[in-house]
Design a protein around this motif. Structure first.
Motif, PDB file in Angstrom:
ATOM      1  N   ASP A  60     -20.361  16.646 -91.663  1.00 25.80           N
ATOM      2  CA  ASP A  60     -20.703  17.414 -92.755  1.00 25.80           C
ATOM      3  C   ASP A  60     -19.683  18.942 -92.837  1.00 25.80           C
ATOM      4  O   ASP A  60     -19.767  19.587 -93.473  1.00 25.80           O
ATOM      5  N   GLU A  75     -21.186  21.380 -95.941  1.00 27.85           N
ATOM      6  CA  GLU A  75     -22.369  21.222 -96.782  1.00 27.85           C
ATOM      7  C   GLU A  75     -23.410  20.910 -95.850  1.00 27.85           C
ATOM      8  O   GLU A  75     -23.515  20.418 -94.708  1.00 27.85           O
ATOM      9  N   ARG A  76     -24.554  21.874 -96.058  1.00 25.01           N
ATOM     10  CA  ARG A  76     -25.656  21.831 -95.314  1.00 25.01           C
ATOM     11  C   ARG A  76     -26.723  21.016 -96.369  1.00 25.01           C
ATOM     12  O   ARG A  76     -26.803  21.285 -97.426  1.00 25.01           O
ATOM     13  N   ARG A  77     -26.948  19.756 -95.743  1.00 21.55           N
ATOM     14  CA  ARG A  77     -27.813  18.883 -96.658  1.00 21.55           C
ATOM     15  C   ARG A  77     -29.299  19.037 -96.454  1.00 21.55           C
ATOM     16  O   ARG A  77     -29.692  19.446 -95.425  1.00 21.55           O
ATOM     17  N   ASP A  78     -30.072  19.083 -97.486  1.00 16.54           N
ATOM     18  CA  ASP A  78     -31.658  19.208 -97.293  1.00 16.54           C
ATOM     19  C   ASP A  78     -32.103  17.657 -97.436  1.00 16.54           C
ATOM     20  O   ASP A  78     -32.287  16.954 -98.474  1.00 16.54           O
ATOM     21  N   GLU A  79     -32.417  17.041 -96.280  1.00 18.29           N
ATOM     22  CA  GLU A  79     -32.734  15.758 -96.116  1.00 18.29           C
ATOM     23  C   GLU A  79     -34.192  15.695 -96.530  1.00 18.29           C
ATOM     24  O   GLU A  79     -34.671  14.502 -96.854  1.00 18.29           O
ATOM     25  N   TYR A  94     -29.449  25.636 -98.864  1.00 17.48           N
ATOM     26  CA  TYR A  94     -28.574  24.489 -98.653  1.00 17.48           C
ATOM     27  C   TYR A  94     -27.308  24.271 -99.674  1.00 17.48           C
ATOM     28  O   TYR A  94     -27.453  25.042-100.441  1.00 17.48           O
ATOM     29  N   GLY A  95     -26.608  23.649 -99.505  1.00 21.74           N
ATOM     30  CA  GLY A  95     -25.492  23.258-100.226  1.00 21.74           C
ATOM     31  C   GLY A  95     -24.077  23.442 -99.682  1.00 21.74           C
ATOM     32  O   GLY A  95     -23.864  23.388 -98.149  1.00 21.74           O
TER      33      GLY A  95
END
Length: 150
Positions: A60, A75-79, A94-95
């Motif tokens: 990422d 990007e920080r993903r919201d799993e 996130y985003g």
């Protein structure tokens, strides 16, 4: 006696993001967050540290040079986005993100190394400050120059 009850808290930036998208169209990408950064000098080298906890940097995060700038983007993903049932207190952003740092013209990609440990991305720019010290230039006076009188 106190009672713990779930509540719903909206993302404070979601409404603003929607207004921007409506005004400028879907091509405008709003940033999810801006990671904190610090830059230290280590001799002639620059050391850039960014706080990126909880990211899979191999998947990422991208570090690159573009037009004499060090670019760090990702990007920080919201799993867990699909598992939400409306009872969420959300303070983590996130985003996508993008940070840019100006580099001296002599720095090439070979001078840059990066490593990630304990949520901190450390980027070393070897030789970034080489030759950066100011050098005083002596002003010569010629004997033919007449003296100025006050």
């Amino acid at each position: 006696m106190s009672t713990l009850s779930p509540w719903t808290r909206r993302d404070p930036f979601a409404e603003f993001d929607q207004i921007v998208r409506r005004a400028f169209g879907p091509t405008v990408r709003t940033s999810g967050f801006t990671p904190a950064a610090e830059i230290d000098r280590d001799g002639d080298d620059a050391v850039v540290r960014l706080e990126l906890p909880g990211l899979d940097v191999a998947k990422d995060v991208v570090v690159e040079i573009e037009r004499a700038h060090l670019i760090v983007r990702g990007e920080r993903r919201d799993e867990r986005a699909e598992a939400k049932d409306g009872r969420t207190l959300r303070e983590v952003r996130y985003g996508g993100f993008r940070r840019s740092f100006a580099l001296p013209a002599h720095v090439t990609s070979e001078a840059i190394t990066a490593e990630y440990d304990a949520g901190i991305l450390t980027i070393k720019v070897a030789g970034a400050y080489a030759g950066a010290a100011a050098k005083r230039i002596e002003i010569a006076s010629t004997p033919d120059t007449p003296a100025l009188e006050a």
